[in-house]
Design a protein around this motif. Sequence first.
Motif, PDB file in Angstrom:
ATOM      1  N   GLU A  22     -58.559 -63.667  -0.504  1.00  0.00           N
ATOM      2  CA  GLU A  22     -57.320 -64.365  -0.190  1.00  0.00           C
ATOM      3  C   GLU A  22     -56.645 -64.841  -1.474  1.00  0.00           C
ATOM      4  O   GLU A  22     -57.296 -65.373  -2.373  1.00  0.00           O
ATOM      5  CB  GLU A  22     -57.614 -65.558   0.721  1.00  0.00           C
ATOM      6  CG  GLU A  22     -56.372 -66.241   1.252  1.00  0.00           C
ATOM      7  CD  GLU A  22     -56.684 -67.349   2.242  1.00  0.00           C
ATOM      8  OE1 GLU A  22     -55.764 -68.111   2.581  1.00  0.00           O
ATOM      9  OE2 GLU A  22     -57.865 -67.434   2.672  1.00  0.00           O
ATOM     10  N   HIS A  23     -55.340 -64.655  -1.537  1.00  0.00           N
ATOM     11  CA  HIS A  23     -54.602 -64.997  -2.753  1.00  0.00           C
ATOM     12  C   HIS A  23     -53.124 -65.157  -2.417  1.00  0.00           C
ATOM     13  O   HIS A  23     -52.694 -64.865  -1.296  1.00  0.00           O
ATOM     14  CB  HIS A  23     -54.766 -63.897  -3.804  1.00  0.00           C
ATOM     15  CG  HIS A  23     -54.213 -62.575  -3.338  1.00  0.00           C
ATOM     16  ND1 HIS A  23     -54.896 -61.748  -2.453  1.00  0.00           N
ATOM     17  CD2 HIS A  23     -53.038 -61.946  -3.596  1.00  0.00           C
ATOM     18  CE1 HIS A  23     -54.185 -60.670  -2.203  1.00  0.00           C
ATOM     19  NE2 HIS A  23     -53.045 -60.763  -2.876  1.00  0.00           N
ATOM     20  N   GLU A  24     -52.351 -65.610  -3.392  1.00  0.00           N
ATOM     21  CA  GLU A  24     -50.894 -65.660  -3.269  1.00  0.00           C
ATOM     22  C   GLU A  24     -50.296 -64.846  -4.403  1.00  0.00           C
ATOM     23  O   GLU A  24     -50.583 -65.092  -5.576  1.00  0.00           O
ATOM     24  CB  GLU A  24     -50.399 -67.108  -3.344  1.00  0.00           C
ATOM     25  CG  GLU A  24     -48.870 -67.222  -3.223  1.00  0.00           C
ATOM     26  CD  GLU A  24     -48.402 -68.662  -3.244  1.00  0.00           C
ATOM     27  OE1 GLU A  24     -48.217 -69.235  -2.156  1.00  0.00           O
ATOM     28  OE2 GLU A  24     -48.228 -69.225  -4.361  1.00  0.00           O
ATOM     29  N   TYR A  25     -49.473 -63.867  -4.043  1.00  0.00           N
ATOM     30  CA  TYR A  25     -48.827 -63.024  -5.044  1.00  0.00           C
ATOM     31  C   TYR A  25     -47.331 -62.996  -4.777  1.00  0.00           C
ATOM     32  O   TYR A  25     -46.891 -62.871  -3.635  1.00  0.00           O
ATOM     33  CB  TYR A  25     -49.387 -61.600  -4.996  1.00  0.00           C
ATOM     34  CG  TYR A  25     -48.682 -60.644  -5.934  1.00  0.00           C
ATOM     35  CD1 TYR A  25     -48.698 -60.859  -7.308  1.00  0.00           C
ATOM     36  CD2 TYR A  25     -48.000 -59.525  -5.451  1.00  0.00           C
ATOM     37  CE1 TYR A  25     -48.052 -59.988  -8.178  1.00  0.00           C
ATOM     38  CE2 TYR A  25     -47.353 -58.645  -6.314  1.00  0.00           C
ATOM     39  CZ  TYR A  25     -47.385 -58.884  -7.670  1.00  0.00           C
ATOM     40  OH  TYR A  25     -46.743 -58.029  -8.542  1.00  0.00           O
ATOM     41  N   MET A  26     -46.541 -63.114  -5.850  1.00  0.00           N
ATOM     42  CA  MET A  26     -45.086 -63.102  -5.740  1.00  0.00           C
ATOM     43  C   MET A  26     -44.496 -62.167  -6.788  1.00  0.00           C
ATOM     44  O   MET A  26     -45.024 -62.051  -7.900  1.00  0.00           O
ATOM     45  CB  MET A  26     -44.513 -64.510  -5.944  1.00  0.00           C
ATOM     46  CG  MET A  26     -44.954 -65.524  -4.923  1.00  0.00           C
ATOM     47  SD  MET A  26     -44.257 -67.172  -5.301  1.00  0.00           S
ATOM     48  CE  MET A  26     -44.763 -68.088  -3.859  1.00  0.00           C
TER      49      MET A  26
END
Length: 267
Positions: free
Chosen positions: A232-236
């Motif tokens: 799980e991660h946040e990528y933009m």
Amino acid sequence: MSVKPFSFFSGALYSRKVCHVYLPASYEQSEETRYPVIYLLHGLNGDETSWIVKGNAEATLDDMISSGALRESIVVMISDGGYGHGTFYVNWYDGSGRFEDYVLYDVIPAIDREFRTIADRTQRAVCGLSMGGYGAFVLALRNPDVFGAAASISGALMSANLMTEQMLRSEVVRMTGPVHGSYVKELDLHVLASRRVREKNRPALHFNCGFSDYLYPLNSAYKALLDQLGYEHEYMEFEGDHNWDYFGGHLPEALSFIERSFPSTQT
């Protein structure tokens, strides 16, 4: 809010070093309150002043804390150790320097002794740009007992499998050792993520990159790897190139993620 230089001795590098420490407005008003800590890492050819002088970090922190987007925190801007063009914040294969040891055993203990920090992984995060983005991820993934979260802005998110022929003939190999050797695996972000993915205390990860950045392929490849692993991660992704307009402009996204990674109530 204020930023002050803080000098300390590094046993790992056997030299005097300096970092710059951002203290929240309430720091001098109470001798009891303790604060979470965020470490900001610079890129190639930078130093501990880069985030302040070029990245407008002090104003960003002031604005985010004032608006409630980030809780009051101690923010430490460190040098990478000062060797050559950049150290990548790791211990080098050829023995040039113990730059990971410098962060873990010199910088962090000195900050925890001198300032009223909350000395716990859940309230300690690391964020960096370019080389420092790699540094943030490699430090956190190798030391999840030290950092609860890491954020990368336009990071050099390297894997041995993605090393180019140019890299194999450069100073990078002094850091990693043979591309098919065992040491490089300890610095490979793809390998490290696969090791941590099933662990309860794996560090929370955020990364963002501009479409026009020459490191965009490494970032999109890392997102694909994390998706495949189920990490799980946040990528933009945003419009932008590999420059300070982008780095400073997208520091808020990284800090907002770190804020969400901190416990909902301070200890």
